[in-house]
Design a protein around this motif. Structure first.
Motif, mmCIF file in Angstrom:
data_model
loop_
_atom_site.group_PDB
_atom_site.id
_atom_site.type_symbol
_atom_site.label_atom_id
_atom_site.label_comp_id
_atom_site.label_asym_id
_atom_site.label_seq_id
_atom_site.Cartn_x
_atom_site.Cartn_y
_atom_site.Cartn_z
ATOM 1 N N LEU A 181 0.861 -1.188 0.000
ATOM 2 C CA LEU A 181 0.000 0.000 0.000
ATOM 3 C C LEU A 181 0.897 1.237 0.000
ATOM 4 O O LEU A 181 1.895 1.283 0.719
ATOM 5 N N TYR A 182 0.540 2.221 -0.795
ATOM 6 C CA TYR A 182 1.327 3.447 -0.844
ATOM 7 C C TYR A 182 0.379 4.624 -0.988
ATOM 8 O O TYR A 182 -0.804 4.453 -1.320
ATOM 9 N N ASN A 183 0.912 5.804 -0.727
ATOM 10 C CA ASN A 183 0.076 6.995 -0.813
ATOM 11 C C ASN A 183 0.373 7.734 -2.115
ATOM 12 O O ASN A 183 1.408 8.375 -2.254
ATOM 13 N N ALA A 184 -0.553 7.606 -3.066
ATOM 14 C CA ALA A 184 -0.345 8.236 -4.377
ATOM 15 C C ALA A 184 -0.902 9.656 -4.405
ATOM 16 O O ALA A 184 -0.503 10.466 -5.229
ATOM 17 N N SER A 185 -1.831 9.942 -3.467
ATOM 18 C CA SER A 185 -2.566 11.208 -3.552
ATOM 19 C C SER A 185 -1.786 12.389 -3.002
ATOM 20 O O SER A 185 -1.973 13.520 -3.456
ATOM 21 N N TYR A 186 -0.949 12.130 -2.002
ATOM 22 C CA TYR A 186 -0.314 13.264 -1.300
ATOM 23 C C TYR A 186 1.212 13.227 -1.355
ATOM 24 O O TYR A 186 1.869 13.956 -0.635
ATOM 25 N N ASP A 187 1.768 12.350 -2.196
ATOM 26 C CA ASP A 187 3.229 12.225 -2.267
ATOM 27 C C ASP A 187 3.771 13.086 -3.416
ATOM 28 O O ASP A 187 3.380 12.889 -4.577
ATOM 29 N N LYS A 188 4.695 14.007 -3.079
ATOM 30 C CA LYS A 188 5.140 14.987 -4.082
ATOM 31 C C LYS A 188 5.808 14.330 -5.293
ATOM 32 O O LYS A 188 5.547 14.701 -6.443
ATOM 33 N N GLU A 189 6.660 13.329 -5.038
ATOM 34 C CA GLU A 189 7.379 12.688 -6.151
ATOM 35 C C GLU A 189 6.372 12.101 -7.163
ATOM 36 O O GLU A 189 6.494 12.306 -8.376
ATOM 37 N N LEU A 190 5.370 11.387 -6.648
ATOM 38 C CA LEU A 190 4.397 10.750 -7.536
ATOM 39 C C LEU A 190 3.487 11.783 -8.201
ATOM 40 O O LEU A 190 3.139 11.648 -9.381
ATOM 41 N N ILE A 191 3.134 12.824 -7.454
ATOM 42 C CA ILE A 191 2.290 13.891 -8.035
ATOM 43 C C ILE A 191 3.035 14.551 -9.204
ATOM 44 O O ILE A 191 2.471 14.769 -10.277
ATOM 45 N N ASP A 192 4.329 14.834 -8.993
ATOM 46 C CA ASP A 192 5.126 15.487 -10.043
ATOM 47 C C ASP A 192 5.261 14.575 -11.262
ATOM 48 O O ASP A 192 5.190 15.037 -12.410
ATOM 49 N N GLU A 193 5.468 13.280 -11.010
ATOM 50 C CA GLU A 193 5.622 12.350 -12.142
ATOM 51 C C GLU A 193 4.324 12.243 -12.931
ATOM 52 O O GLU A 193 4.352 12.168 -14.164
ATOM 53 N N ARG A 194 3.202 12.236 -12.227
ATOM 54 C CA ARG A 194 1.916 12.179 -12.940
ATOM 55 C C ARG A 194 1.684 13.462 -13.742
ATOM 56 O O ARG A 194 1.190 13.418 -14.868
ATOM 57 N N ALA A 195 2.072 14.592 -13.162
ATOM 58 C CA ALA A 195 1.886 15.870 -13.868
ATOM 59 C C ALA A 195 2.694 15.879 -15.174
ATOM 60 O O ALA A 195 2.201 16.309 -16.227
#
Ligand SMILES: CC(=O)SCCNC(=O)CCNC(=O)[C@H](O)C(C)(C)COP(=O)(O)OP(=O)(O)OC[C@H]1O[C@@H](n2cnc3c(N)ncnc32)[C@H](O)[C@@H]1OP(=O)(O)O
Length: 194
Positions: free
Chosen positions: A15-29
């Protein structure tokens, strides 16, 4: 010991936090911006289309054609084999790896979802999710409006009928369809006649 990043947890099927993690947010952007660019290219700009997909995906091999609109979450988790074709409205949620073999044909409106969320609302609302890898073998034809769920493997030379929801692994060399998707029959020599 350093704590695992959310991205590391994702690659380990935790389980991981995709909604509030900056690295993942930036990669999705970054990924969404490339998808946006791709989906606005004129169909005749074959060279630009190819270059953008090569920039977006983890791996491409040989020729491919992906009809717009095409959407994915990260891009780098997607690997396609030679002679890959995806018709319009293909959506790949690639929180985990998704690997397609050679000669894969995907009909319109298909979804390949590696991602899912906890059934418990409190944990789900906290932004938690999981992602399990999907694998599609060589020479697979996926019919229109098919949804492939997290963790599924589809074997070589198999046909998934239109409208299927593929919840479990499907073996090689079969026709399978339905919700949930079930093996209907083997593909036999007789099928060479049509
Ligand atoms: C890459 C692209 O863009 S492709 C373009 C988009 N095209 C598509 O999505 C077409 C996908 N094709 C299908 O789903 C087809 O039905 C196939 C390939 C699964 C057909 O397989 P066949 O073995 O030839 O099945 P056939 O047509 O003989 O049907 C056998 C039975 O299964 C049923 N059936 C066939 N396909 C499906 C399906 N997807 N879902 C539910 N039932 C189905 C038929 O109604 C028939 O039922 P019956 O025995 O009660 O009459």
């Amino acid at each position: 010991m350093t704590e695992r990043t959310e991205k590391e947890k994702a690659t380990q099927s935790l389980l991981y936090n995709a909604s509030y993690d900056k690295e993942l947010i930036d990669e999705r952007a970054y990924c969404k911006a490339l998808c946006y660019e791709y989906n606005r290219l004129h169909p005749a700009k074959i060279g630009e289309r190819t270059t953008l997909i090569q920039k977006l995906f983890g791996k491409t091999s040989g020729s491919f054609l992906i009809e717009p609109p095409f959407i994915c979450d990260y891009g780098y988790n997607i690997e396609i084999g030679n002679n890959f074709y995806a018709n319009h409205n293909c959506i790949i949620l690639d929180g985990a790896k998704i690997v397609f073999g050679d000669n894969v044909m995907i009909a319109p409106h298909c979804g390949f979802y590696t991602a899912g969320h906890p059934l418990d609302a409190e944990r789900r609302n906290a932004g938690l999710e999981y992602a399990y890898p999907i694998k599609v073998g060589n020479n697979v034809w996926v019919g229109g409006n098919v949804v492939v769920l997290p963790g599924v493997t589809i074997g070589d030379n198999t046909v998934i009928g239109a409208g299927s929801v593929v919840t479990k692994n499907i073996p090689s060399g079969v026709v399978a369809f339905g919700n949930p998707c079930r093996v209907i029959r083997e593909i036999i020599d007789e099928d060479k006649k049509f």
